[in-house]
Design a protein around this motif. Structure first.
Motif, PDB file in Angstrom:
ATOM      1  N   PRO A 177      57.649  27.019  10.727  1.00 44.04           N
ATOM      2  CA  PRO A 177      57.340  27.938   9.620  1.00 44.04           C
ATOM      3  C   PRO A 177      55.856  28.060   9.298  1.00 44.04           C
ATOM      4  O   PRO A 177      55.357  29.162   9.075  1.00 44.04           O
ATOM      5  N   HIS A 178      55.127  26.939   9.296  1.00 42.62           N
ATOM      6  CA  HIS A 178      53.715  27.012   8.931  1.00 42.62           C
ATOM      7  C   HIS A 178      52.884  27.740   9.982  1.00 42.62           C
ATOM      8  O   HIS A 178      51.819  28.271   9.680  1.00 42.62           O
ATOM      9  N   GLU A 179      53.360  27.783  11.234  1.00 43.13           N
ATOM     10  CA  GLU A 179      52.614  28.461  12.291  1.00 43.13           C
ATOM     11  C   GLU A 179      52.730  29.981  12.187  1.00 43.13           C
ATOM     12  O   GLU A 179      51.998  30.710  12.852  1.00 43.13           O
ATOM     13  N   ARG A 180      53.660  30.453  11.362  1.00 43.01           N
ATOM     14  CA  ARG A 180      53.809  31.893  11.164  1.00 43.01           C
ATOM     15  C   ARG A 180      52.923  32.415  10.038  1.00 43.01           C
ATOM     16  O   ARG A 180      52.856  33.624   9.799  1.00 43.01           O
ATOM     17  N   LEU A 181      52.265  31.504   9.334  1.00 37.79           N
ATOM     18  CA  LEU A 181      51.377  31.907   8.243  1.00 37.79           C
ATOM     19  C   LEU A 181      50.080  32.491   8.790  1.00 37.79           C
ATOM     20  O   LEU A 181      49.635  32.128   9.874  1.00 37.79           O
ATOM     21  N   SER A 182      49.457  33.378   8.015  1.00 38.17           N
ATOM     22  CA  SER A 182      48.116  33.841   8.366  1.00 38.17           C
ATOM     23  C   SER A 182      47.138  32.692   8.191  1.00 38.17           C
ATOM     24  O   SER A 182      47.456  31.661   7.573  1.00 38.17           O
TER      25      SER A 182
ATOM     26  N   ARG B 222      53.655  34.061  -1.355  1.00 38.99           N
ATOM     27  CA  ARG B 222      53.924  34.534   0.001  1.00 38.99           C
ATOM     28  C   ARG B 222      54.219  33.357   0.935  1.00 38.99           C
ATOM     29  O   ARG B 222      55.099  33.432   1.792  1.00 38.99           O
ATOM     30  N   ILE B 223      53.466  32.269   0.761  1.00 35.15           N
ATOM     31  CA  ILE B 223      53.673  31.070   1.581  1.00 35.15           C
ATOM     32  C   ILE B 223      55.079  30.516   1.355  1.00 35.15           C
ATOM     33  O   ILE B 223      55.809  30.208   2.304  1.00 35.15           O
ATOM     34  N   LEU B 224      55.467  30.377   0.084  1.00 36.21           N
ATOM     35  CA  LEU B 224      56.787  29.839  -0.239  1.00 36.21           C
ATOM     36  C   LEU B 224      57.894  30.718   0.335  1.00 36.21           C
ATOM     37  O   LEU B 224      58.891  30.222   0.870  1.00 36.21           O
TER      38      LEU B 224
END
Length: 217
Positions: free
Chosen positions: A152-157, A193-195
């Motif tokens: 999931p964290h790798e999909r963040l900008s 957005r992160i959550l």
């Protein structure tokens, strides 16, 4: 393995710690075939310095005042696509290395690396190569094989990832806004957005996720 270049390699150091810059400058001055072309303490001024100072390699810290290090990396790559950028960071490889290489860095080293390895990395990227440790290369290969980032964290900008790490480190929305020179509303929007992207409900879950995935110590 030694990598040599037929010309003098001009290096620009971008790091907000004066002690680090001074130490690197002294060591580079003692290394044949390499010289310090310039130094800068912030990402905001890096592009301006590059505009008036020819160099072959930028040794870039990720944690500097102003824009996030990954955003600075992308700006440098857009303005100077042929310039080699070597990330030299206090952050462990598992936190930023794959993301930095994906964004155009020619290599990634932590500040725990011995000076000889830094020189080897500078020479290799100056010659057009990549300096990637086996663990990072393996993660890149796995990402390509699987068709893209899966965690999931790798999909963040890059900006969202930076804010995630700062929240997980215990910083408040106001503190993050001040450090990134953004409004509190912008940081709050990024947090929401992160959550949503990570399917988390609150900061406590976010912090637990970051600890479990070794994104913060």
């Amino acid at each position: 393995m030694n990598f040599t270049s037929p010309r003098e390699i001009r290096v620009l150091i971008a790091d907000d710690h004066a002690v680090v810059r001074r130490g690197l400058k002294e060591l580079l001055e003692e290394t044949p075939g390499i010289r310090l072309a310039a130094e800068t303490a912030g990402g905001d001024e890096l592009l301006a310095v590059l505009g008036r100072t020819p160099c072959d390699v930028v040794v870039l810290d990720l944690s500097m005042p102003g824009p996030g290090g990954l955003e600075v990396l992308k700006s440098v790559r857009r303005a100077h696509p042929k310039l080699a950028v070597l990330i030299f960071s206090v952050h462990p490889e598992e936190e930023y290395a794959v993301r930095a290489i994906r964004d155009g860095a020619a290599g990634y080293l932590t500040k725990e690396a011995p000076f000889d390895e830094l020189i080897e990395a500078i020479r290799k990227v100056a010659d057009g190569g990549k300096y990637i440790r086996p663990s990072v290369a393996e993660r890149l290969a796995m990402e390509i094989e699987s068709g893209g980032p899966k965690a999931p964290h790798e999909r963040l900008s890059n900006r969202e990832f930076e804010v995630l790490k700062m929240i997980a480190s215990g910083k408040t929305v106001s503190q993050i806004a001040g450090e990134l020179s953004l409004s509190v509303n912008t940081i709050s929007t990024l947090r929401a957005r992160i959550l949503e992207k990570m399917n988390l409900e609150n900061n406590a879950q976010l912090i637990r996720y970051a600890l479990d995935h070794k994104l913060v110590e």
